[in-house]
Write a protein that holds these residues in place. Structure first.
Motif, PDB file in Angstrom:
ATOM      1  N   GLY A  45       6.250   3.391  -5.999  1.00  0.00           N
ATOM      2  CA  GLY A  45       5.906   4.060  -7.248  1.00  0.00           C
ATOM      3  C   GLY A  45       6.008   3.205  -8.494  1.00  0.00           C
ATOM      4  O   GLY A  45       5.716   3.664  -9.595  1.00  0.00           O
ATOM      5  N   ARG A  46       6.386   1.952  -8.345  1.00  0.00           N
ATOM      6  CA  ARG A  46       6.577   1.066  -9.496  1.00  0.00           C
ATOM      7  C   ARG A  46       5.461   0.029  -9.552  1.00  0.00           C
ATOM      8  O   ARG A  46       5.030  -0.487  -8.531  1.00  0.00           O
ATOM      9  CB  ARG A  46       7.932   0.375  -9.391  1.00  0.00           C
ATOM     10  N   LEU A  47       5.006  -0.286 -10.778  1.00  0.00           N
ATOM     11  CA  LEU A  47       3.970  -1.301 -10.986  1.00  0.00           C
ATOM     12  C   LEU A  47       4.595  -2.696 -10.989  1.00  0.00           C
ATOM     13  O   LEU A  47       5.610  -2.924 -11.644  1.00  0.00           O
ATOM     14  CB  LEU A  47       3.278  -1.088 -12.340  1.00  0.00           C
ATOM     15  N   TRP A  48       3.970  -3.597 -10.259  1.00  0.00           N
ATOM     16  CA  TRP A  48       4.374  -5.011 -10.250  1.00  0.00           C
ATOM     17  C   TRP A  48       3.120  -5.830 -10.510  1.00  0.00           C
ATOM     18  O   TRP A  48       2.100  -5.673  -9.839  1.00  0.00           O
ATOM     19  CB  TRP A  48       4.989  -5.394  -8.899  1.00  0.00           C
ATOM     20  N   ARG A  49       3.187  -6.707 -11.506  1.00  0.00           N
ATOM     21  CA  ARG A  49       2.010  -7.479 -11.912  1.00  0.00           C
ATOM     22  C   ARG A  49       1.536  -8.396 -10.793  1.00  0.00           C
ATOM     23  O   ARG A  49       2.315  -9.088 -10.144  1.00  0.00           O
ATOM     24  CB  ARG A  49       2.321  -8.310 -13.151  1.00  0.00           C
ATOM     25  N   CYS A  50       0.232  -8.427 -10.602  1.00  0.00           N
ATOM     26  CA  CYS A  50      -0.397  -9.305  -9.609  1.00  0.00           C
ATOM     27  C   CYS A  50      -0.580 -10.706 -10.181  1.00  0.00           C
ATOM     28  O   CYS A  50      -0.558 -10.908 -11.393  1.00  0.00           O
ATOM     29  CB  CYS A  50      -1.778  -8.769  -9.228  1.00  0.00           C
ATOM     30  N   ALA A  51      -0.817 -11.631  -9.296  1.00  0.00           N
ATOM     31  CA  ALA A  51      -1.130 -12.998  -9.710  1.00  0.00           C
ATOM     32  C   ALA A  51      -2.479 -13.026 -10.421  1.00  0.00           C
ATOM     33  O   ALA A  51      -3.348 -12.177 -10.185  1.00  0.00           O
ATOM     34  CB  ALA A  51      -1.164 -13.921  -8.495  1.00  0.00           C
ATOM     35  N   ASP A  52      -2.637 -13.993 -11.259  1.00  0.00           N
ATOM     36  CA  ASP A  52      -3.878 -14.184 -12.004  1.00  0.00           C
ATOM     37  C   ASP A  52      -5.018 -14.477 -11.029  1.00  0.00           C
ATOM     38  O   ASP A  52      -4.990 -15.492 -10.324  1.00  0.00           O
ATOM     39  CB  ASP A  52      -3.689 -15.354 -12.971  1.00  0.00           C
ATOM     40  N   ALA A 108      -2.706   9.562 -13.570  1.00  0.00           N
ATOM     41  CA  ALA A 108      -3.654  10.458 -12.890  1.00  0.00           C
ATOM     42  C   ALA A 108      -4.204   9.805 -11.629  1.00  0.00           C
ATOM     43  O   ALA A 108      -4.281  10.440 -10.568  1.00  0.00           O
ATOM     44  CB  ALA A 108      -4.793  10.846 -13.827  1.00  0.00           C
ATOM     45  N   TRP A 109      -4.562   8.535 -11.728  1.00  0.00           N
ATOM     46  CA  TRP A 109      -5.042   7.820 -10.549  1.00  0.00           C
ATOM     47  C   TRP A 109      -3.957   7.780  -9.470  1.00  0.00           C
ATOM     48  O   TRP A 109      -4.211   8.066  -8.304  1.00  0.00           O
ATOM     49  CB  TRP A 109      -5.466   6.401 -10.926  1.00  0.00           C
ATOM     50  N   PHE A 110      -2.731   7.459  -9.875  1.00  0.00           N
ATOM     51  CA  PHE A 110      -1.641   7.366  -8.920  1.00  0.00           C
ATOM     52  C   PHE A 110      -1.374   8.708  -8.236  1.00  0.00           C
ATOM     53  O   PHE A 110      -1.173   8.758  -7.030  1.00  0.00           O
ATOM     54  CB  PHE A 110      -0.372   6.860  -9.607  1.00  0.00           C
ATOM     55  N   ALA A 111      -1.406   9.781  -8.995  1.00  0.00           N
ATOM     56  CA  ALA A 111      -1.186  11.096  -8.424  1.00  0.00           C
ATOM     57  C   ALA A 111      -2.265  11.425  -7.383  1.00  0.00           C
ATOM     58  O   ALA A 111      -1.983  12.024  -6.348  1.00  0.00           O
ATOM     59  CB  ALA A 111      -1.171  12.159  -9.521  1.00  0.00           C
ATOM     60  N   ALA A 112      -3.486  10.996  -7.653  1.00  0.00           N
ATOM     61  CA  ALA A 112      -4.588  11.294  -6.740  1.00  0.00           C
ATOM     62  C   ALA A 112      -4.515  10.497  -5.435  1.00  0.00           C
ATOM     63  O   ALA A 112      -4.969  10.972  -4.400  1.00  0.00           O
ATOM     64  CB  ALA A 112      -5.923  11.027  -7.426  1.00  0.00           C
ATOM     65  N   VAL A 113      -3.921   9.314  -5.489  1.00  0.00           N
ATOM     66  CA  VAL A 113      -3.902   8.448  -4.304  1.00  0.00           C
ATOM     67  C   VAL A 113      -2.552   8.343  -3.609  1.00  0.00           C
ATOM     68  O   VAL A 113      -2.459   7.803  -2.526  1.00  0.00           O
ATOM     69  CB  VAL A 113      -4.400   7.022  -4.621  1.00  0.00           C
ATOM     70  N   SER A 114      -1.504   8.878  -4.226  1.00  0.00           N
ATOM     71  CA  SER A 114      -0.157   8.598  -3.725  1.00  0.00           C
ATOM     72  C   SER A 114       0.390   9.584  -2.715  1.00  0.00           C
ATOM     73  O   SER A 114       1.359   9.291  -2.047  1.00  0.00           O
ATOM     74  CB  SER A 114       0.821   8.505  -4.894  1.00  0.00           C
ATOM     75  N   ASP A 115      -0.154  10.780  -2.629  1.00  0.00           N
ATOM     76  CA  ASP A 115       0.391  11.791  -1.720  1.00  0.00           C
ATOM     77  C   ASP A 115       1.884  12.015  -1.951  1.00  0.00           C
ATOM     78  O   ASP A 115       2.678  12.050  -1.017  1.00  0.00           O
ATOM     79  CB  ASP A 115       0.145  11.415  -0.240  1.00  0.00           C
ATOM     80  N   GLY A 116       2.275  12.061  -3.221  1.00  0.00           N
ATOM     81  CA  GLY A 116       3.674  12.331  -3.548  1.00  0.00           C
ATOM     82  C   GLY A 116       4.599  11.141  -3.459  1.00  0.00           C
ATOM     83  O   GLY A 116       5.801  11.286  -3.536  1.00  0.00           O
TER      84      GLY A 116
END
Length: 106
Positions: free
Chosen positions: A14-21, A96-104
């Motif tokens: 549930g936490r955002l981690w920045r991707c590599a460039d 909203a995107w996360f809620a739609a794809v995360s299944d809780g």
């Protein structure tokens, strides 16, 4: 593991981690990932040995590799969007995107 639609972050528990460039040349990215893995191994060795100086050096190596990859430090995108690294996805514009794809998943 899931990536945000814009490719800026991966979501872990549930936490955002920045991707590599993504603009890094593949050869350079691979070299930096190898540096990162070596530094992470050095952190483990320093922990096991209890060597504080080695730990400090190893952690500096991890930070340098992550910064060079674009996962830390200044953001690699240029549209002025804020850095949401380490934020919980459900509290960001990705909610909203996360809620739609995360299944809780939280």
């Amino acid at each position: 593991m899931r990536s945000t639609p814009d490719g800026r972050y991966i979501i872990v528990r549930g936490r955002l981690w920045r991707c590599a460039d993504p603009s890094l040349p593949e050869e350079r990215r691979q070299a930096l990932v190898a540096d990162l893995m070596n530094a992470r191994r050095a952190v483990g060795q320093a922990k096991r040995s209890g060597d504080a100086d080695a730990m400090k050096a190893a952690r500096a190596g991890v930070d340098a590799a992550k910064t060079a990859l674009g996962e830390r430090g200044p953001v690699w995108w240029t549209d002025g969007a804020p850095d949401l690294n380490r934020h919980m996805a459900h509290t960001t514009p990705y909610a909203a995107w996360f809620a739609a794809v995360s299944d809780g998943e939280r």
